[in-house]
Design a protein around this motif. Structure first.
Motif, mmCIF file in Angstrom:
data_model
loop_
_atom_site.group_PDB
_atom_site.id
_atom_site.type_symbol
_atom_site.label_atom_id
_atom_site.label_comp_id
_atom_site.label_asym_id
_atom_site.label_seq_id
_atom_site.Cartn_x
_atom_site.Cartn_y
_atom_site.Cartn_z
ATOM 1 N N MET A 1 0.803 -1.615 -0.285
ATOM 2 C CA MET A 1 -0.035 -0.208 0.001
ATOM 3 C C MET A 1 0.713 1.045 0.398
ATOM 4 N N ASN A 2 0.211 2.471 -1.008
ATOM 5 C CA ASN A 2 1.285 3.769 -1.108
ATOM 6 C C ASN A 2 0.999 4.575 0.002
ATOM 7 N N GLU A 3 1.437 5.318 0.466
ATOM 8 C CA GLU A 3 1.663 6.490 0.818
ATOM 9 C C GLU A 3 0.487 7.227 0.877
ATOM 10 N N LYS A 4 -0.293 7.692 -0.143
ATOM 11 C CA LYS A 4 -1.205 8.425 -0.325
ATOM 12 C C LYS A 4 -2.098 7.585 0.232
ATOM 13 N N ASN A 5 -2.145 6.247 0.030
ATOM 14 C CA ASN A 5 -3.631 5.155 0.575
ATOM 15 C C ASN A 5 -3.178 4.811 2.591
ATOM 16 N N GLU A 6 -1.666 4.976 2.619
ATOM 17 C CA GLU A 6 -2.589 4.717 3.949
ATOM 18 C C GLU A 6 -2.534 6.476 5.054
ATOM 19 N N GLU A 7 -2.058 6.894 4.316
ATOM 20 C CA GLU A 7 -2.937 9.094 4.860
ATOM 21 C C GLU A 7 -4.325 8.711 5.205
ATOM 22 N N ASN A 8 -4.619 8.670 6.312
ATOM 23 C CA ASN A 8 -5.953 8.789 5.992
ATOM 24 C C ASN A 8 -6.353 10.295 5.935
ATOM 25 N N LEU A 9 -7.083 10.907 4.462
ATOM 26 C CA LEU A 9 -7.029 12.134 4.027
ATOM 27 C C LEU A 9 -8.848 12.486 4.671
ATOM 28 N N LYS A 10 -9.469 11.713 5.434
ATOM 29 C CA LYS A 10 -10.605 12.267 5.738
ATOM 30 C C LYS A 10 -10.398 12.853 7.444
ATOM 31 N N GLU A 11 -9.825 12.015 7.919
ATOM 32 C CA GLU A 11 -8.866 12.477 9.484
ATOM 33 C C GLU A 11 -8.312 14.214 8.925
ATOM 34 N N LEU A 12 -7.596 14.502 7.385
ATOM 35 C CA LEU A 12 -6.821 15.064 7.399
ATOM 36 C C LEU A 12 -7.164 16.719 6.978
ATOM 37 N N LEU A 13 -8.600 16.231 6.393
ATOM 38 C CA LEU A 13 -9.947 16.643 6.025
ATOM 39 C C LEU A 13 -10.736 17.856 7.099
ATOM 40 N N ASP A 14 -11.107 16.952 8.167
ATOM 41 C CA ASP A 14 -11.723 17.244 9.247
ATOM 42 C C ASP A 14 -10.698 17.718 9.928
ATOM 43 N N LEU A 26 -13.858 15.193 -0.010
ATOM 44 C CA LEU A 26 -13.203 13.741 -0.202
ATOM 45 C C LEU A 26 -13.971 13.409 -1.915
ATOM 46 N N GLU A 27 -14.923 14.060 -2.240
ATOM 47 C CA GLU A 27 -15.395 13.589 -3.739
ATOM 48 C C GLU A 27 -14.864 13.872 -4.509
ATOM 49 N N ASP A 28 -14.334 15.470 -4.440
ATOM 50 C CA ASP A 28 -13.371 15.740 -5.826
ATOM 51 C C ASP A 28 -12.246 15.133 -5.691
ATOM 52 N N PHE A 29 -11.611 14.405 -4.543
ATOM 53 C CA PHE A 29 -10.663 13.772 -4.640
ATOM 54 C C PHE A 29 -10.915 12.163 -5.305
ATOM 55 N N SER A 30 -11.815 12.246 -4.780
ATOM 56 C CA SER A 30 -12.480 10.545 -5.448
ATOM 57 C C SER A 30 -12.686 10.817 -7.475
ATOM 58 N N VAL A 31 -13.311 11.832 -7.543
ATOM 59 C CA VAL A 31 -13.524 11.735 -8.324
ATOM 60 C C VAL A 31 -12.301 12.287 -10.157
ATOM 61 N N ALA A 32 -11.184 13.279 -9.143
ATOM 62 C CA ALA A 32 -10.031 13.178 -9.651
ATOM 63 C C ALA A 32 -9.532 11.933 -9.439
ATOM 64 N N GLU A 33 -9.958 11.793 -8.816
ATOM 65 C CA GLU A 33 -8.799 9.647 -8.735
ATOM 66 C C GLU A 33 -9.275 8.704 -10.312
ATOM 67 N N ALA A 34 -10.610 8.819 -10.432
ATOM 68 C CA ALA A 34 -11.124 8.732 -11.666
ATOM 69 C C ALA A 34 -10.983 9.175 -12.553
ATOM 70 N N ILE A 35 -11.335 10.726 -13.054
ATOM 71 C CA ILE A 35 -10.392 10.636 -14.181
ATOM 72 C C ILE A 35 -8.848 10.690 -14.304
ATOM 73 N N PHE A 36 -8.436 10.919 -13.114
ATOM 74 C CA PHE A 36 -6.520 10.095 -14.030
ATOM 75 C C PHE A 36 -6.923 9.088 -14.232
ATOM 76 N N GLU A 37 -8.226 7.853 -13.205
ATOM 77 C CA GLU A 37 -7.477 6.156 -13.525
ATOM 78 C C GLU A 37 -8.419 6.363 -15.728
ATOM 79 N N ARG A 38 -9.067 7.150 -15.903
ATOM 80 C CA ARG A 38 -9.877 6.975 -17.233
ATOM 81 C C ARG A 38 -8.624 7.788 -18.467
ATOM 82 N N HIS A 39 -7.524 8.010 -17.741
ATOM 83 C CA HIS A 39 -7.016 9.017 -18.199
ATOM 84 C C HIS A 39 -5.762 8.646 -18.360
#
Lengths: 171, 177
Positions: A1-14, A26-39
């Motif tokens: 598991m990489n560092e990005k995934n190890e990081e608790n983003l929700k906790e950080l954003l809170d 969190l939704e924005d980050f999730s959509v951005a991840e999907a965009i990068f995966e599609r492209h």
């Protein structure tokens, strides 16, 4: 598991916003991840990777050669310093030995004399012989005896040459 | 052997000057770093050059790696190489001080010379400012945490987080249009 995934983003954003903001982020980050995966970005050519590996291998060989040369220079430098220090130490710490005796090649009276024949018997004999030869040569040249000996000597010599010459051609 | 153990072993081999370890390092990181360079420049030839330069520099720089997170370290080197490239272009007179962003936009804009049809994402990335684009690329290609990105940039984590969020929000809107 990489560092990005190890990081608790929700906790950080809170830490930086309220619940709604965190959810939206969190939704924005999730959509951005999907965009990068599609492209997906293009991948490097195999030939490029082969070239890079070959280049790196060549550089490593050069690097090792340079390291070897540096090591040799270092050893040579240390050895040179060691030799110089050793020689200096030997010279510096050498005990002062017996002084080298000085032996005169000739007596000082001979060196200072204006008449060497007086100082050396052998030289006297040589000088006398040279004088005698000089006198005899002068007598021959002037034909002092007046008996034609010089002429006879020349005649004898010429006759001898003729005989030698004749014998030579006869074989 | 875990992925982390494997990486540790490969990096140790590289530090000893082992050619095979370097080959493995190229295989492990070339795709991600190439993607990072490509998304920053939008140019395949340039990305080829930057990737080659990175690994050439690593041959020398690997000795300075002190055992921190390798991903952060290698992407820091990649970022420095990209910045060096920008500065070099600037020195060559192809850029002026205040217009680095314009260059990036120009570089990231589709070019006829590219043999690749640039995707929509690449076009939209060109609309973002250089700093935001670089931050987003670091986040998605280096797999670094916000904590590490913030540390690398010597700025508070909240600042980094806010910049990336603003950027992806803008990107999301543009991509959905």
């Amino acid at each position: 598991m990489n560092e990005k995934n190890e990081e608790n983003l929700k906790e950080l954003l809170d830490r930086f916003g309220d619940e709604d903001q965190t959810r939206q982020s969190l939704e924005d980050f999730s959509v951005a991840e999907a965009i990068f995966e599609r492209h997906p970005a293009p991948t490097p050519d195999k030939q490029l990777l082969t070239d890079i590996k070959a280049n790196v291998a060549r550089m490593l060989i050069e690097q090792k050669r340079a390291q070897f040369r540096r090591a040799i220079y270092r050893v040579v430098s240390v050895a040179a310093v060691f030799i110089i220090v050793s020689i200096s130490a030997v010279i510096y710490f050498q005990p002062a030995g017996e002084p080298v005796p000085r032996v005169a090649l000739m007596d000082s009276s001979e060196w200072e004399s204006d008449n060497p024949s007086q100082a050396d018997a052998g030289f006297t004999v040589l000088t006398a012989q040279m004088d005698q030869i000089e006198d005899e040569l002068l007598a021959i040249e002037l034909d002092e005896s007046g008996d034609g000996a010089y002429g006879d000597m020349s005649l004898d010599l010429e006759t001898e040459f003729i005989e030698i010459d004749g014998d030579f051609w006869k074989g | 052997m875990t992925k982390m153990d494997k990486l540790t072993e490969v990096v140790a081999g590289c530090k000893k000057g082992d050619s095979e370890s370097f080959s493995q390092l190229v295989d492990m990181y070339s795709s991600r770093i190439y993607g990072y360079f490509f998304r920053l420049t939008g140019n395949r030839d340039l990305s080829d050059d930057l990737l080659s330069e990175l690994f050439v520099k690593l041959v020398v720089k690997i000795r300075s790696f002190k055992g921190e997170k390798f991903d952060s370290w290698i992407f820091r080197v990649a970022t420095n190489i990209f910045h060096d490239y920008l500065r070099k272009k600037q020195r060559q007179g192809k850029l002026i001080d205040a217009k680095i962003n314009e260059l990036i936009e120009e570089e990231t804009a589709p070019k006829r010379s590219d043999n690749l049809m640039l995707d929509k994402l690449q076009s939209q990335l060109g609309s973002l400012d250089e700093e935001t684009r670089e931050l987003i690329m670091l986040r998605f290609y280096s797999q670094m945490s916000f904590k590490d990105i913030a540390a690398m940039r010597n700025e508070p984590i909240g600042t980094t987080l806010a910049k990336v969020h603003r950027g992806i929000k803008k990107l999301r809107i543009m991509m959905e249009q």
